[in-house]
Design a protein around this motif. Structure first.
Motif, PDB file in Angstrom:
ATOM      1  N   ARG A  16      -4.666   6.838  -6.580  1.00 34.27           N
ATOM      2  CA  ARG A  16      -3.933   5.680  -6.061  1.00 34.27           C
ATOM      3  C   ARG A  16      -3.689   5.812  -4.552  1.00 34.27           C
ATOM      4  O   ARG A  16      -3.593   4.802  -3.855  1.00 34.27           O
ATOM      5  CB  ARG A  16      -2.604   5.516  -6.800  1.00 34.27           C
ATOM      6  CG  ARG A  16      -2.774   4.902  -8.191  1.00 34.27           C
ATOM      7  CD  ARG A  16      -1.449   4.702  -8.898  1.00 34.27           C
ATOM      8  NE  ARG A  16      -1.634   3.980 -10.154  1.00 34.27           N
ATOM      9  CZ  ARG A  16      -1.342   2.709 -10.346  1.00 34.27           C
ATOM     10  NH1 ARG A  16      -0.834   1.977  -9.364  1.00 34.27           N
ATOM     11  NH2 ARG A  16      -1.544   2.134 -11.511  1.00 34.27           N
ATOM     12  N   ARG A  19      -7.004   4.822  -2.992  1.00 33.25           N
ATOM     13  CA  ARG A  19      -7.202   3.376  -3.165  1.00 33.25           C
ATOM     14  C   ARG A  19      -6.426   2.601  -2.097  1.00 33.25           C
ATOM     15  O   ARG A  19      -6.934   1.653  -1.508  1.00 33.25           O
ATOM     16  CB  ARG A  19      -6.730   2.953  -4.556  1.00 33.25           C
ATOM     17  CG  ARG A  19      -6.674   1.444  -4.758  1.00 33.25           C
ATOM     18  CD  ARG A  19      -7.993   0.865  -5.195  1.00 33.25           C
ATOM     19  NE  ARG A  19      -8.238   1.128  -6.592  1.00 33.25           N
ATOM     20  CZ  ARG A  19      -9.320   0.700  -7.243  1.00 33.25           C
ATOM     21  NH1 ARG A  19     -10.233   0.002  -6.596  1.00 33.25           N
ATOM     22  NH2 ARG A  19      -9.503   0.981  -8.523  1.00 33.25           N
ATOM     23  N   TRP A  20      -5.186   3.011  -1.866  1.00 27.71           N
ATOM     24  CA  TRP A  20      -4.381   2.342  -0.843  1.00 27.71           C
ATOM     25  C   TRP A  20      -5.064   2.459   0.518  1.00 27.71           C
ATOM     26  O   TRP A  20      -5.189   1.480   1.262  1.00 27.71           O
ATOM     27  CB  TRP A  20      -2.985   2.953  -0.811  1.00 27.71           C
ATOM     28  CG  TRP A  20      -2.037   2.343   0.187  1.00 27.71           C
ATOM     29  CD1 TRP A  20      -2.244   1.248   0.989  1.00 27.71           C
ATOM     30  CD2 TRP A  20      -0.728   2.796   0.495  1.00 27.71           C
ATOM     31  NE1 TRP A  20      -1.146   0.999   1.781  1.00 27.71           N
ATOM     32  CE2 TRP A  20      -0.201   1.934   1.489  1.00 27.71           C
ATOM     33  CE3 TRP A  20       0.060   3.856   0.025  1.00 27.71           C
ATOM     34  CZ2 TRP A  20       1.078   2.111   2.021  1.00 27.71           C
ATOM     35  CZ3 TRP A  20       1.327   4.027   0.555  1.00 27.71           C
ATOM     36  CH2 TRP A  20       1.830   3.154   1.542  1.00 27.71           C
ATOM     37  N   GLU A  23      -7.992   0.141   0.782  1.00 26.94           N
ATOM     38  CA  GLU A  23      -7.565  -1.239   0.995  1.00 26.94           C
ATOM     39  C   GLU A  23      -7.082  -1.458   2.424  1.00 26.94           C
ATOM     40  O   GLU A  23      -7.251  -2.544   2.989  1.00 26.94           O
ATOM     41  CB  GLU A  23      -6.479  -1.615  -0.015  1.00 26.94           C
ATOM     42  CG  GLU A  23      -6.982  -1.777  -1.436  1.00 26.94           C
ATOM     43  CD  GLU A  23      -8.037  -2.864  -1.560  1.00 26.94           C
ATOM     44  OE1 GLU A  23      -7.818  -3.975  -1.045  1.00 26.94           O
ATOM     45  OE2 GLU A  23      -9.090  -2.595  -2.174  1.00 26.94           O
ATOM     46  N   GLU A  24      -6.515  -0.445   3.027  1.00 27.80           N
ATOM     47  CA  GLU A  24      -6.077  -0.551   4.420  1.00 27.80           C
ATOM     48  C   GLU A  24      -7.254  -0.728   5.370  1.00 27.80           C
ATOM     49  O   GLU A  24      -7.185  -1.501   6.330  1.00 27.80           O
ATOM     50  CB  GLU A  24      -5.259   0.675   4.836  1.00 27.80           C
ATOM     51  CG  GLU A  24      -3.863   0.763   4.246  1.00 27.80           C
ATOM     52  CD  GLU A  24      -2.864  -0.192   4.875  1.00 27.80           C
ATOM     53  OE1 GLU A  24      -3.198  -0.843   5.888  1.00 27.80           O
ATOM     54  OE2 GLU A  24      -1.741  -0.285   4.347  1.00 27.80           O
ATOM     55  N   VAL A 157       0.319   6.391   4.783  1.00 27.46           N
ATOM     56  CA  VAL A 157      -0.298   6.202   3.465  1.00 27.46           C
ATOM     57  C   VAL A 157      -0.103   7.459   2.635  1.00 27.46           C
ATOM     58  O   VAL A 157       0.317   7.402   1.461  1.00 27.46           O
ATOM     59  CB  VAL A 157      -1.799   5.867   3.587  1.00 27.46           C
ATOM     60  CG1 VAL A 157      -2.456   5.845   2.205  1.00 27.46           C
ATOM     61  CG2 VAL A 157      -2.003   4.545   4.300  1.00 27.46           C
ATOM     62  N   SER A 161       2.902   7.768  -0.049  1.00 26.88           N
ATOM     63  CA  SER A 161       2.482   7.809  -1.452  1.00 26.88           C
ATOM     64  C   SER A 161       3.224   8.905  -2.210  1.00 26.88           C
ATOM     65  O   SER A 161       3.647   8.708  -3.355  1.00 26.88           O
ATOM     66  CB  SER A 161       0.973   8.035  -1.547  1.00 26.88           C
ATOM     67  OG  SER A 161       0.263   6.914  -1.071  1.00 26.88           O
ATOM     68  N   SER A 186       5.952  -0.127   1.484  1.00 29.63           N
ATOM     69  CA  SER A 186       5.433  -0.729   0.252  1.00 29.63           C
ATOM     70  C   SER A 186       5.346  -2.248   0.330  1.00 29.63           C
ATOM     71  O   SER A 186       4.850  -2.893  -0.597  1.00 29.63           O
ATOM     72  CB  SER A 186       6.293  -0.318  -0.946  1.00 29.63           C
ATOM     73  OG  SER A 186       7.622  -0.767  -0.795  1.00 29.63           O
ATOM     74  N   TYR A 191      -1.103  -2.154   0.246  1.00 28.24           N
ATOM     75  CA  TYR A 191      -0.441  -1.393  -0.822  1.00 28.24           C
ATOM     76  C   TYR A 191      -0.346  -2.252  -2.086  1.00 28.24           C
ATOM     77  O   TYR A 191      -0.629  -1.777  -3.200  1.00 28.24           O
ATOM     78  CB  TYR A 191       0.944  -0.955  -0.381  1.00 28.24           C
ATOM     79  CG  TYR A 191       1.749  -0.289  -1.477  1.00 28.24           C
ATOM     80  CD1 TYR A 191       1.521   1.042  -1.813  1.00 28.24           C
ATOM     81  CD2 TYR A 191       2.701  -1.002  -2.192  1.00 28.24           C
ATOM     82  CE1 TYR A 191       2.238   1.650  -2.837  1.00 28.24           C
ATOM     83  CE2 TYR A 191       3.416  -0.410  -3.222  1.00 28.24           C
ATOM     84  CZ  TYR A 191       3.186   0.926  -3.529  1.00 28.24           C
ATOM     85  OH  TYR A 191       3.900   1.517  -4.548  1.00 28.24           O
ATOM     86  N   LYS A 192       0.046  -3.500  -1.928  1.00 29.64           N
ATOM     87  CA  LYS A 192       0.175  -4.390  -3.082  1.00 29.64           C
ATOM     88  C   LYS A 192      -1.177  -4.633  -3.747  1.00 29.64           C
ATOM     89  O   LYS A 192      -1.287  -4.637  -4.984  1.00 29.64           O
ATOM     90  CB  LYS A 192       0.800  -5.713  -2.643  1.00 29.64           C
ATOM     91  CG  LYS A 192       2.239  -5.579  -2.161  1.00 29.64           C
ATOM     92  CD  LYS A 192       2.757  -6.914  -1.644  1.00 29.64           C
ATOM     93  CE  LYS A 192       4.171  -6.785  -1.101  1.00 29.64           C
ATOM     94  NZ  LYS A 192       4.681  -8.076  -0.565  1.00 29.64           N
ATOM     95  N   ALA A 194      -3.804  -2.622  -3.671  1.00 20.43           N
ATOM     96  CA  ALA A 194      -4.224  -1.374  -4.306  1.00 20.43           C
ATOM     97  C   ALA A 194      -3.520  -1.172  -5.637  1.00 20.43           C
ATOM     98  O   ALA A 194      -4.145  -0.797  -6.643  1.00 20.43           O
ATOM     99  CB  ALA A 194      -3.945  -0.197  -3.371  1.00 20.43           C
ATOM    100  N   ASN A 195      -2.227  -1.417  -5.671  1.00 20.80           N
ATOM    101  CA  ASN A 195      -1.472  -1.274  -6.914  1.00 20.80           C
ATOM    102  C   ASN A 195      -1.980  -2.224  -7.982  1.00 20.80           C
ATOM    103  O   ASN A 195      -2.134  -1.842  -9.153  1.00 20.80           O
ATOM    104  CB  ASN A 195       0.016  -1.544  -6.650  1.00 20.80           C
ATOM    105  CG  ASN A 195       0.825  -0.264  -6.593  1.00 20.80           C
ATOM    106  OD1 ASN A 195       0.292   0.820  -6.762  1.00 20.80           O
ATOM    107  ND2 ASN A 195       2.108  -0.397  -6.346  1.00 20.80           N
TER     108      ASN A 195
END
Length: 208
Positions: A16, A19-20, A23-24, A157, A161, A186, A191-192, A194-195
C-alpha cells in the motif's frame, strides 16, 4: 517508447505504501496481485524478489524492492513530480526516510510481536527503546507541515504510511502530533486513489 512499470503487491501488505507513491507520480503501471506463501514463493516471482515478499516494482529491466527504496527511486526517476528532495531538504529527507525504515519499523514490529528489549540490552538494539522511537518520530512530524519542511515529498509517503498504519492498528501511540500530521497528508488525492484501488483489489482477491 516509455519503459513498462509493473507493480507486484498484495492489498494487505506494505505494498500500500508503494501504491500510494505510484499514484503520486501519476505514471501508467500494471499491477500483479500475489498471494502470501503461494505466488509470492513461486519461481517466477522469486526471480524478481528472492525474499518472496511484496512490494516490488519492475521498470523496464530495473527491479526495485523495499518500500523506502521504491519511494526514493520513483521520486528521482520522475523528477517532474517534485517529490524528490531539493538540496536544502536532503538532510531531513534522508534522515527521516531511513529512520522510518530502520528504528521505527524495528521497534513497532518487536512491540507487535510482544518482544521487549531488556533495559540492560538497549544499547545493543539499533532501534533503542520504543518510547525513544515514538519521541523521535514526534519530532519528525512536529514544527513543520511536512517531514522536510513546508513541501510534500516522497519521505511523507513513507513516514506517513507508517504512521497511518500504526494509528489504524494501534501499533504506535495515538499522539496528537501523529493524528494531525496523518490527517494532513491523507487528504491528498493520490492517497485516496491508492486506498480505493487496494480496497477493490482486496475484494477481488477474496472473491476469487
Amino acid at each position: 517508447m516509455t519503459e513498462e512499470l509493473v507493480f507486484y503487491t498484495n492489498p494487505m501488505s506494505r505494498g500500500r505504501i508503494a501504491r500510494w507513491m505510484l499514484e503520486e507520480i501519476g505514471q501508467p503501471y500494471r499491477t500483479e496481485l500475489l498471494t502470501f506463501g503461494e505466488t509470492m514463493k513461486a519461481p517466477e516471482y522469486l526471480a524478481v524478489n528472492p525474499m518472496g515478499k511484496v512490494p516490488a516494482i519492475r521498470h523496464g529491466d530495473t527491479i526495485v524492492t523495499e518500500c523506502a527504496a521504491i519511494c526514493a527511486y520513483l521520486a528521482e526517476t520522475f523528477p517532474e513530480k517534485t517529490l524528490a528532495p531539493r538540496p536544502e531538504e536532503r538532510a531531513r529527507y534522508y534522515r527521516w526516510m531511513f529512520f522510518a525504515a530502520g528504528p521505527l519499523e524495528s521497534a513497532v514490529t518487536m512491540k507487535a510481536l510482544g518482544f521487549e528489549i531488556p533495559q540492560e540490552r538497549l544499547r545493543m538494539a539499533g532501534c533503542g527503546g520504543f518510547g525513544d522511537v515514538m519521541n523521535t518520530l514526534e519530532k519528525a512530524v512536529s514544527g513543520s507541515t511536512y517531514v522536510t519542511g513546508e513541501r510534500f515529498t516522497a519521505a511523507d509517503v513513507y513516514v506517513g504510511s507508517h504512521i497511518g498504519w500504526g494509528l489504524g492498528f494501534g501499533s504506535i501511540e495515538k499522539r496528537q502530533a501523529f493524528v494531525d500530521y496523518f490527517g494532513r497528508i491523507s487528504e491528498r488525492e493520490a492517497y485516496k486513489r491508492a486506498n480505493a484501488l487496494d480496497d477493490e483489489a482486496g475484494k477481488t482477491m477474496q472473491a476469487a
